[in-house]
Structures are given as C-alpha cells and as structure tokens.
Design an enzyme around this catalytic site. Structure first.
Site, PDB file in Angstrom:
ATOM      1  N   ILE A   7       0.769  -1.125   0.281  1.00  0.00           N
ATOM      2  CA  ILE A   7      -0.177  -0.044  -0.020  1.00  0.00           C
ATOM      3  C   ILE A   7       1.081   1.251   0.001  1.00  0.00           C
ATOM      4  O   ILE A   7       0.645   2.179  -0.666  1.00  0.00           O
ATOM      5  CB  ILE A   7      -0.973  -0.025   1.276  1.00  0.00           C
ATOM      6  N   ASP A  56      10.979   2.526   6.857  1.00  0.00           N
ATOM      7  CA  ASP A  56      10.483   1.240   6.868  1.00  0.00           C
ATOM      8  C   ASP A  56      11.842   0.383   7.034  1.00  0.00           C
ATOM      9  O   ASP A  56      12.838   0.543   6.764  1.00  0.00           O
ATOM     10  CB  ASP A  56      10.018   0.590   5.399  1.00  0.00           C
ATOM     11  N   ARG A  58      -3.746   0.622  11.116  1.00  0.00           N
ATOM     12  CA  ARG A  58      -4.617   0.159  12.362  1.00  0.00           C
ATOM     13  C   ARG A  58      -4.755   1.207  13.313  1.00  0.00           C
ATOM     14  O   ARG A  58      -3.598   1.879  13.620  1.00  0.00           O
ATOM     15  CB  ARG A  58      -3.904  -0.964  12.834  1.00  0.00           C
ATOM     16  N   ASP A  73      -9.136   6.219   9.075  1.00  0.00           N
ATOM     17  CA  ASP A  73     -10.123   5.332   8.479  1.00  0.00           C
ATOM     18  C   ASP A  73      -9.974   4.217   9.501  1.00  0.00           C
ATOM     19  O   ASP A  73     -10.923   3.153   9.392  1.00  0.00           O
ATOM     20  CB  ASP A  73      -9.645   4.773   7.219  1.00  0.00           C
ATOM     21  N   GLU A  94     -12.463   0.870  17.641  1.00  0.00           N
ATOM     22  CA  GLU A  94     -13.545   0.891  16.372  1.00  0.00           C
ATOM     23  C   GLU A  94     -14.468  -0.429  16.466  1.00  0.00           C
ATOM     24  O   GLU A  94     -15.541  -0.435  15.727  1.00  0.00           O
ATOM     25  CB  GLU A  94     -12.816   0.845  15.153  1.00  0.00           C
ATOM     26  N   HIS A 149     -13.506   2.590   8.524  1.00  0.00           N
ATOM     27  CA  HIS A 149     -12.771   1.125   8.016  1.00  0.00           C
ATOM     28  C   HIS A 149     -13.232   0.964   6.616  1.00  0.00           C
ATOM     29  O   HIS A 149     -13.772  -0.110   6.404  1.00  0.00           O
ATOM     30  CB  HIS A 149     -12.738   0.216   9.032  1.00  0.00           C
TER      31      HIS A 149
END
Ligand code: NAD
Length: 337
Positions: free
Chosen positions: A155, A174, A234, A258, A263, A295
């Site tokens: 992504i 990363d 997340r 999102d 949640e 989400h």
C-alpha cells in the site's frame, strides 16, 4: 468444506457466493461478530471465515477447535486480531488475503489527504446551503510538499507513486526499504527524521509491538507544527488521546482516520439512533479539521472480488492439501521488529 462466515454484510455474501459459484463449499452466512458468546454458531463447520473486528482470542480459538473447526479463513491482510499461537495449539490453520487491492487503500488515503487539504467535505455542505464564502477553506499546493510514508509495503508503495505524481518529495521509514520506492526517488530516513520533515504523514505499517502507539506524545512533539496525519493502517498505531492534545494545541494541522483504536464497538454498524458512549471518539468528531471514515479504505469492487476469490482459494487449497494458499505461520505472531 462447510464454512461459517461471521460478520457477514450483504456485500460479503454477494462476492463470496460469486467466488463459490460452482458450489464447491457450503457457506453459511452469520451476521454476528465472532466472539466467545457467538463461537457456538460455528458448530458443524470445518472452517470459520472472519473479518478485522472479529475476536479470535485464545478462548475463541479453543472453543472453535473443540467444535472441530480446522481452518480460519481471514478476509483481511492483517492478522493482529488472531491468537496464532493458540490456533496452532488447537490444530487450526490460518489463511489470509495478503494482497487484494493495495490501490483501494492507497487511493482512499489520498482521498483523505485531498479532502482535508481542500476541505471539500465542508465546501459540499456550504454550497448546498447557499453559502459561497471561502473563509476556512484555504488549502495548500501539494506540489513541492514533503510526504512521509511509514511502511512502504504494497500500500505504501502505491501512495508513494501517487504522491510523487503530485510533485511531492516523498520520504519514508521502513525497516525493509522497498527497491521500487527507492527507484522512484523515495528517501529512507529514521522515524524521527521523517516526523520532523513531513508536511503530510501517512501510516501504512502493520500493527506490531514495534508500531503500537508509534505516534504518541513524544512523536507528536517531533512533528512539523501543523502537519497532516493520515492513518489507514490500524487504530492502535496512534495514541488517540495524545493526538487529541496535538489537535487542540495546533501541533496537528489536520487528521484523517479510517481506523480507530476502539473501532470494534462502532464501525460497520448503524448507530445513528444511539448515543455513542466513547467520549474520545466523540471528541474527535468535534474538530473541523478531522475527517473519519469507518474502515472503508478497502471497500472497492476490485478489492471485494479479490478478497472473496482468495478466501475461497484458501478454503479449496486447505481441503485439497491440508494448507491454505496463503498461510499465516505461527512465527508471525512473534515480533520480528
Ligand atoms: P505490507 O506487508 O505489504 O507492508 C507493510 C510494510 O510495513 C512492510 O514494508 C514492512 O516492512 C513495514 N513495516 C513493518 N514494521 C514497520 C515499522 N516498525 N515501521 C515502519 N514500517 C514497518 O502490508 P500492506 O498490504 O501495505 O498493508 C499495510 C497495513 O495496512 C496492513 O498491515 C493493515 O493493517 C492496513 N490495511 C488497512 C486497510 C483498511 O481498509 N483501512 C486495508 C488493508 C490493510
């Protein structure tokens, strides 16, 4: 295989039935979320199919194992909600959908960036009410701005490509740099350097012990004042209470979410006739510079078709070979970072 599908929404049923057109498996669609209280609904099933907000704890896994369930087919890439060690102990294999459409999530992250920047969510309402005033709608050119991407896997790489197309300088953090991103001109930096240089920060790392509350008070203190923060990874990757403090004191210029730490009790349900008891979430909704979606980043036709096909593929492979196509190994439960 007899498959009990938990947390079924109409779209899950439609796409899974299409992927199982030949009737190879017997799917039973269950609306409840999988919890210790609902696990008994899977009686008689060989496989249980779950989504991100189902509870797949040790207790649930043991219960499923004792009922004869041998496969957990996740309709998601992330598996942070599954007790993999317990699944192995119960003799339950776990399969996931490693890649369905990175474009779906990446494009949604960009939608959040564009909306928050140009305030189209506010403009939409104003114009419908006959208010054509521009005050409060001022944005900035993305061209030339620095976008920091945390996690440049499938992504994050698409986000890097899109933002490069906008003329942004893209930097990333990363532990495993992506050569495609490096070829695009993305510079890899420490997370501290990324936070201090980015005008927009977008999170695309998995939830692991190393990324749990990665964006906390000290991280916010390193950010450029007024930076935009986007989280489609997340909820637990950010400390929501610290972020609220950052919004109040202007450290965070705008926030697009999102996903949300708590949640599970909110998202995917119609609560419009109820009082939301979560005060932290309710506070977030009061900020004009906060945009929350429930989400839905994955929610495109292409992604749903791919999720259903891979899920059925996992079940078919398990029936044939005793292993799902995309198996989640127990060592994935042990933190690598
Ligand atoms: P991926 O596995 O392809 O990429 C994740 C990247 O994060 C990898 O390159 C990995 O090295 C990196 N990473 C690991 N630990 C890190 C750390 N401590 N700091 C920075 N980077 C780190 O996964 P993906 O398909 O790109 O998905 C990323 C995440 O997006 C998933 O784990 C999931 O939580 C989330 N997701 C959300 C939705 C949604 O609808 N909102 C949908 C799909 C996935």
């Amino acid at each position: 295989m007899r498959v009990a599908v938990f947390s079924t929404k109409p779209h899950d049923r439609r796409y899974l039935e299409r992927a199982n057109e030949d009737g190879a498996h017997r799917l039973s669609f269950l609306e409840p979320r999988l919890t210790a209280e609902t696990a008994s609904l899977a009686k008689g099933a060989d496989a249980v199919c779950v989504f991100v907000n189902d509870t797949v704890s040790e207790e649930v896994v043991e219960q499923l194992g004792s009922q004869g369930v041998r496969l957990l087919a996740l309709r998601s890439a992330g598996f942070n909600h599954v007790d993999l060690v317990a699944a192995e102990a119960a003799g339950i294999a776990v399969g996931r959908v490693p890649a369905y459409s990175p474009h779906a999530v990446a494009e949604h992250a960009v939608a959040l960036i564009l909306t928050l920047n140009r305030k189209t969510h506010r403009a939409y309402n104003r114009v419908r009410e006959g208010n054509f005033v521009l005050d409060g709608l001022l944005g900035f050119d993305l061209n030339g701005k620095t976008v920091g991407i945390v996690g440049t896997g499938l992504i994050g790489e698409v986000v890097a490509r899109i933002m490069t197309g906008f003329g942004c300088r893209v930097i990333a953090h990363d532990p495993a740099p992506n050569p495609t991103c490096e070829a695009l001109g993305v510079h890899y930096l420490s997370v501290e350097q990324l936070l201090s240089q980015s005008d927009v920060i977008s999170l695309h790392c998995p939830l692991t012990p190393a990324t749990h509350q990665l964006i906390d008070g000290p991280a916010l203190a390193r950010m450029k004042r007024g930076a935009m923060l986007i989280n489609t990874s997340r909820g637990e990757v950010i400390d929501t209470r610290a972020v609220i403090r950052g919004l109040k004191d202007g450290t965070i210029g705008s926030l697009g979410l999102d996903v949300y730490e708590e949640e599970t009790d909110l998202f995917f349900e119609d609560l419009s006739n109820r009082i939301i008891p979560d005060d932290v979430f309710a506070r977030l909704l009061t900020f004009p510079n906060v945009l929350i979606t429930g989400h839905q980043a994955f929610f495109t036709e292409e992604a749903l078709a791919a999720i259903a096909e891979t899920t059925i593929g996992n079940v078919t492979a398990f029936e044939r070979d005793g292993r799902p196509l995309h198996e989640v190994k127990t060592q994935a439960a042990r933190p690598a970072e």
